[in-house]
Design a protein around this motif. Sequence first.
Motif, mmCIF file in Angstrom:
data_model
loop_
_atom_site.group_PDB
_atom_site.id
_atom_site.type_symbol
_atom_site.label_atom_id
_atom_site.label_comp_id
_atom_site.label_asym_id
_atom_site.label_seq_id
_atom_site.Cartn_x
_atom_site.Cartn_y
_atom_site.Cartn_z
ATOM 1 N N PRO A 57 -35.857 5.143 -9.069
ATOM 2 C CA PRO A 57 -36.926 5.881 -9.769
ATOM 3 C C PRO A 57 -36.695 5.940 -11.279
ATOM 4 O O PRO A 57 -37.637 5.754 -12.059
ATOM 5 C CB PRO A 57 -36.839 7.289 -9.159
ATOM 6 C CG PRO A 57 -36.029 7.153 -7.925
ATOM 7 C CD PRO A 57 -35.157 5.958 -8.086
ATOM 8 N N ALA A 58 -35.443 6.157 -11.675
ATOM 9 C CA ALA A 58 -35.182 6.308 -13.111
ATOM 10 C C ALA A 58 -35.547 5.036 -13.866
ATOM 11 O O ALA A 58 -36.169 5.091 -14.934
ATOM 12 C CB ALA A 58 -33.709 6.648 -13.324
ATOM 13 N N GLY A 59 -35.195 3.883 -13.276
ATOM 14 C CA GLY A 59 -35.520 2.616 -13.918
ATOM 15 C C GLY A 59 -37.022 2.435 -14.065
ATOM 16 O O GLY A 59 -37.507 1.966 -15.097
ATOM 17 N N PHE A 60 -37.764 2.842 -13.018
ATOM 18 C CA PHE A 60 -39.219 2.715 -13.084
ATOM 19 C C PHE A 60 -39.786 3.611 -14.173
ATOM 20 O O PHE A 60 -40.670 3.223 -14.920
ATOM 21 C CB PHE A 60 -39.847 3.062 -11.721
ATOM 22 C CG PHE A 60 -40.044 1.853 -10.851
ATOM 23 C CD1 PHE A 60 -38.987 0.986 -10.631
ATOM 24 C CD2 PHE A 60 -41.270 1.571 -10.274
ATOM 25 C CE1 PHE A 60 -39.151 -0.143 -9.838
ATOM 26 C CE2 PHE A 60 -41.453 0.451 -9.483
ATOM 27 C CZ PHE A 60 -40.397 -0.415 -9.256
ATOM 28 N N HIS A 61 -39.243 4.853 -14.249
ATOM 29 C CA HIS A 61 -39.745 5.768 -15.280
ATOM 30 C C HIS A 61 -39.512 5.175 -16.658
ATOM 31 O O HIS A 61 -40.415 5.163 -17.503
ATOM 32 C CB HIS A 61 -39.046 7.126 -15.162
ATOM 33 C CG HIS A 61 -39.422 7.852 -13.905
ATOM 34 N ND1 HIS A 61 -38.757 8.975 -13.456
ATOM 35 C CD2 HIS A 61 -40.378 7.609 -13.009
ATOM 36 C CE1 HIS A 61 -39.298 9.371 -12.321
ATOM 37 N NE2 HIS A 61 -40.284 8.563 -12.028
ATOM 38 N N GLU A 133 -33.905 -1.068 -22.000
ATOM 39 C CA GLU A 133 -32.646 -0.318 -22.044
ATOM 40 C C GLU A 133 -31.680 -1.020 -21.106
ATOM 41 O O GLU A 133 -31.337 -0.529 -20.041
ATOM 42 C CB GLU A 133 -32.884 1.125 -21.599
ATOM 43 C CG GLU A 133 -33.892 1.869 -22.456
ATOM 44 C CD GLU A 133 -33.324 2.248 -23.822
ATOM 45 O OE1 GLU A 133 -32.128 2.607 -23.886
ATOM 46 O OE2 GLU A 133 -34.060 2.176 -24.819
ATOM 47 N N ALA A 134 -31.249 -2.182 -21.556
ATOM 48 C CA ALA A 134 -30.537 -3.063 -20.649
ATOM 49 C C ALA A 134 -29.042 -2.842 -20.692
ATOM 50 O O ALA A 134 -28.266 -3.741 -20.951
ATOM 51 C CB ALA A 134 -30.886 -4.508 -20.956
ATOM 52 N N VAL A 135 -28.661 -1.618 -20.410
ATOM 53 C CA VAL A 135 -27.245 -1.296 -20.490
ATOM 54 C C VAL A 135 -26.445 -2.137 -19.508
ATOM 55 O O VAL A 135 -25.341 -2.589 -19.792
ATOM 56 C CB VAL A 135 -27.022 0.200 -20.195
ATOM 57 C CG1 VAL A 135 -25.580 0.578 -20.485
ATOM 58 C CG2 VAL A 135 -27.971 1.019 -21.032
ATOM 59 N N ALA A 136 -27.056 -2.353 -18.337
ATOM 60 C CA ALA A 136 -26.336 -3.085 -17.303
ATOM 61 C C ALA A 136 -25.957 -4.483 -17.746
ATOM 62 O O ALA A 136 -25.046 -5.094 -17.200
ATOM 63 C CB ALA A 136 -27.178 -3.156 -16.038
ATOM 64 N N ALA A 185 -35.267 -2.994 -13.831
ATOM 65 C CA ALA A 185 -36.258 -3.054 -14.902
ATOM 66 C C ALA A 185 -37.215 -4.215 -14.687
ATOM 67 O O ALA A 185 -38.422 -4.079 -14.796
ATOM 68 C CB ALA A 185 -35.565 -3.182 -16.237
ATOM 69 N N SER A 186 -36.677 -5.370 -14.344
ATOM 70 C CA SER A 186 -37.555 -6.517 -14.207
ATOM 71 C C SER A 186 -38.455 -6.371 -12.994
ATOM 72 O O SER A 186 -39.542 -6.905 -12.949
ATOM 73 C CB SER A 186 -36.743 -7.785 -14.081
ATOM 74 O OG SER A 186 -36.170 -7.830 -12.804
ATOM 75 N N MET A 187 -38.001 -5.643 -11.959
ATOM 76 C CA MET A 187 -38.835 -5.445 -10.793
ATOM 77 C C MET A 187 -40.098 -4.695 -11.183
ATOM 78 O O MET A 187 -41.188 -5.033 -10.753
ATOM 79 C CB MET A 187 -38.049 -4.657 -9.743
ATOM 80 C CG MET A 187 -38.570 -4.824 -8.358
ATOM 81 S SD MET A 187 -38.527 -6.533 -7.840
ATOM 82 C CE MET A 187 -36.915 -6.625 -7.113
ATOM 83 N N PHE A 188 -39.925 -3.679 -12.017
ATOM 84 C CA PHE A 188 -41.106 -2.948 -12.469
ATOM 85 C C PHE A 188 -42.052 -3.872 -13.205
ATOM 86 O O PHE A 188 -43.259 -3.882 -12.956
ATOM 87 C CB PHE A 188 -40.709 -1.780 -13.379
ATOM 88 C CG PHE A 188 -41.908 -1.046 -13.918
ATOM 89 C CD1 PHE A 188 -42.503 -0.034 -13.176
ATOM 90 C CD2 PHE A 188 -42.465 -1.403 -15.140
ATOM 91 C CE1 PHE A 188 -43.625 0.611 -13.652
ATOM 92 C CE2 PHE A 188 -43.591 -0.753 -15.617
ATOM 93 C CZ PHE A 188 -44.174 0.260 -14.876
ATOM 94 N N LEU A 250 -49.859 4.691 -11.244
ATOM 95 C CA LEU A 250 -48.617 4.099 -10.736
ATOM 96 C C LEU A 250 -47.877 3.332 -11.824
ATOM 97 O O LEU A 250 -46.645 3.332 -11.861
ATOM 98 C CB LEU A 250 -48.907 3.146 -9.574
ATOM 99 C CG LEU A 250 -49.247 3.798 -8.247
ATOM 100 C CD1 LEU A 250 -49.538 2.733 -7.192
ATOM 101 C CD2 LEU A 250 -48.087 4.669 -7.772
ATOM 102 N N LEU A 251 -48.605 2.681 -12.698
ATOM 103 C CA LEU A 251 -47.940 1.818 -13.669
ATOM 104 C C LEU A 251 -47.742 2.508 -15.021
ATOM 105 O O LEU A 251 -46.712 2.356 -15.655
ATOM 106 C CB LEU A 251 -48.734 0.531 -13.866
ATOM 107 C CG LEU A 251 -48.789 -0.364 -12.638
ATOM 108 C CD1 LEU A 251 -49.737 -1.528 -12.861
ATOM 109 C CD2 LEU A 251 -47.408 -0.877 -12.266
#
Lengths: 255, 539
Positions: A57-61, A133-136, A185-188, A250-251
Motif C-alpha cells: 500500500p505504501a508504494g502505491f500511495h 523514491e527508488a531507495v530500493a 513502484a513500477s507495478m503501480f 484508484l489511480l
Amino acid sequence: MSVATAVKKLHDGSKWGNPPELVYDMSRMGFWLFLATELLLFAVLFTAYAVYYFHDPAGFHASAHELSVGFGAANTIILLVSSFTVAWSIEAIKQGNIRLMNILLAFTIGCGLVFLGNKYFEYSHKMHEVELEAVALAKSPALLKDLKEQGKCFTNTAGQEVCRVIPFNVANIGSGDPLTKPAFASMFFFLYFFLTGVHGLHIVVGVALLSWVLIKGLRGEFHPGWYTPVEVGGLYWHLVDLIWIYLFPLLYLVS
Amino acid sequence: MAHAVAEHAPVSYLEKKGILSWLSSVDHKRIGILYLITTMSAFLVGGVFALLMRAELARPGMQFMDPQTYNVLMTLHGSIMIFLFIVPGIVATFGNFVLPIQIGARDVAFPVLNRFSFQVYLAGLFIIALGLANPADTGWTFYPPYSSTTDTNVITLTLGAFVLGFSSILTGINFIVTVHKMRAPGMTWYRLPLFVWAIYSASLIQVIATPVVGISLILLVAERVFGVGFFTPALGGDPVLFQHFFWFYSHPVVYIMILPAMGVVSEILPVFSRKPIFGYKAIAWSSVAIAAVSFVVWAHHLFVSSLSTTAGIVFSFLTFTVAVPTAIKVFNWLATLYKGQIELKTPMLYSLAFIFLFIIGGLTGLPLAMIGVDVHLHDTYFVVGHFHYTIQGGTVLMMIAALHYWWPKITGRMYNEKVAAFMFWFVFIGFNLTFIPQFILGIGGMPRRYADYLPEFAPLHLISSIGAYTLGIGYFVTILNLLISLKKGEKAPANPWRANTLEWQIESPPTEHNFHEIPTITSWPYDYGQKEERKKESL
Ligand code: HEM
Ligand SMILES: [Cu+2]
C-alpha cells in the motif's frame, strides 16, 4: 405491437425487414450483454490492482502522489458533462428534435477529444522521466553504478540516493534481479498506463461510434420511431464514463 | 402475408455457388458450415500432431524428434484443439445451423454480426499461423514465468487466442438474444428443444468467462513487450494471479465444450429410443445450474499452487457440487432409454458411448477434486486421461454424432450407415485403448508433458500409442465416409429419423428462409412413441 406479432411480421417479411421495435429491443439486449463483458474485462484489472495494492500500500500511495490530480479531476468533469449531454441527445430525438440531438452529439464527441488531448499531455509528461523514491535501487550496486554513469542519480532533500528512471521500464533494468526493483513502484505505473490505456482505447472507440451516429443524424436518418444507434452509442459512452469514475480515485486519489 | 414468401419456388440454401457467395453470406446455415469446415480442419491438424507425439511416446528414449519439438507439438496440439476446434466446436457449427431453425426463426438475431464473428475467427486463425515460424512451447495454459521468458512466439499464440475469444463472445451474445427474442409464436421456454437450452447455457458462459481470459492474455503480452514483471515473481509479480485469471475462464470453458454435447445427446436419445425425453425440466435447468456452478470451482486447478488450506477445502467442496447436476442428466438419459425401442444407428451408438465415457470422465474428476489425492495426481497422466474422457469421449464423440445425425439435413444426402457404424467401433475401442492406460500411468507417477519416460512405463505407453492410431484411423475413415456421401450418397428425405424438432419438418437441405411459413408451436417436440405415433404407425 407485441413481440409475438413483431416476430411474425419479421419472419413473414424479408430477412432484412425486421420491424424497428424488434431491432430496438434486440440491439439493446445485445448491447447490454456486450457491456457486461466490458465490465468483466475491467473487473480483472481492478482485481489485479487490489492484489498488488495489498502487497504494498505504501508504494502505491507514494506512486499515486506522482500523478496530477488536476488533470485527473478535469477529465472526470469532462466525462461527467459528456455523459449528461449524450443522455440528453437521446431525450432530444425521442421528442423529435433532430437539431438538438446533433448539437449534443457533437458536443459529446468534442468532450471525448478534449479528454484524449488531456491524456496526451499527461502521458508525455509522465513518460518523460519521473522521479521515483527508488531507495530500493541502492540494494543493487551494479545498477546504481550504471544509472550514476548515465547521470540519472542525485541526492534528494531527505538525503536519500534517488535515481530518475522511466517508470514502466524500471523492472527491465538489471536483467531480472528482483533487488534492482524499487519495490512495487513500477507495478503501480504499469497498472496506471495499462488501465488508462485500455480506457483511452475505449474513449477512441466511443468517439468513433458517436461520430458514426452523428453522421447518420446529420443525414436525417433518425426520428422518434427509430433512434436505436443513438441509444446504443449513448449506452457505450455511459460505460466508458462509469469506468473512469472508478479509475480516478484508484489511480489519482489513493495517495 | 404468408403468401408473399410461398410464391418463391423453394430454393435450397446450397444453391448459390462460388467461394465469394459463401464468404459474403449472412445465412446462419452457411456460416455454420464455414465453421464446420474450419473447425474440422483444425481437428485434423491437431490430430496429426497428437499422432506424432504418440509415435514418439511409443518407445522410451527419443526416436523421431528432440524434446523441444515435442514441447512445441504438445503446445500446438492443445491450443489448436481447445481454441480453434472444440470451443467454437458444436456451438458455432451446429448451434449456428440448427438453433435458429429449432426455435422457428429464419435467422439469428444479428446475421451480419454473425458473419463478423466468423471473420474474427479467421483473423485469430491467421494470427496464430503467423507464429508458426517459431511456435510457442509453453503448453496451452501459458503459465508465467516461463511464458514471459521463453523466446518462442508466445505473443502470436496468446493474441490469436484473444481474438478467437472475441469471436466467441460475439457468437454467444448473438445466440442469447436470438433465443430470447426470435422464438416462433407458441415456442415457450419449456417447448424449446434441449439442444437450445444447452447452447443457451454455453453461450452464457462464453459471454461471462471469455473477457476475463482475454484481458489476462493481453496482460501477458504487455508483460513480454514492456518487460514489466506483472506475473513474474523475479520482478515482483504474482504468477498465481495469472493462474486464477486463467482458470476463471478455462474451467467454465470446459462446460462451453460439454454442455452442447449434452444437448445433442438429449436430442438423439429420445429419437432413437422412441420415447419422450425423461425429466425435461431437470435436464434443461441442470444445464443452467452447471453453467452457474462452473464459475465457482476454478481454483481446483491450483491445489498445488500456494492455495491456502481453507480456500482449498472450499473449492474442493464446490467442485463436488458440479457432479450433482451432471449426474442428474445422466440419470435422466438412462431413464429415457429404459424400455425404449432402441435403434442402434450411428448417432445413437455415439450417444450411448458418450454416456459410458462421460461417466468415466466425470468420476475421475472426483479424485482430482480431493485435495490430498490431487497432490499426488496433479500434473500426471491421470489428469490427461480425465480430460480426454470428458472432452474427447464427451464433446468430440458428440460432434461426430451430431455430424451423422444432422448430415442428411445439412447436405441432403444419406451417409453409408454400415461404414459409419463399423468405424464407430474403431473410435470406441481405440479411444479406451489410448486413455485407460493413461490413468494407470498417472497413478504410477508418469508426469504429463514429458517427451520421455522411465522404462517401467513402456508397456502402457505402447498400448496407448496403438490405441491412438486405431482411433486416428477411426476418425479418418468416418470423415471420409461422410465426404464420399456428398457425391455418392442417396438423396435424404426430409425426416429420415422420424424426429419431431422443427428442423426435420422442413426440406433437406432447407431453403434459404428455412420455413415457407413460420409455424405456430403447440407442444414440446418429445412425444415419441406416444399413443398418436403408435396409432399412425399401425395404420
Ligand atoms: C464431475 C465433473 C468434473 C470434475 C469433478 C472435474 C475435476 C477436475 C479437477 C479437480 C481438475 C484438476 C486436476 C489437476 O490439474 O490436478 C481437472 C482438470 C481438467 N478437467 Fe475436469 N472435472 C470435471 C469435468 C470436466 C469436464 C466435463 C471437462 C471437459 C469437457 C473437464 C476438463 C478438464 C481439463 C481440460 C482439465 C485439465 C486442464 C489442464 O491442466 O490442462 N473436466 N478436472
Ligand atoms: Cu476445472
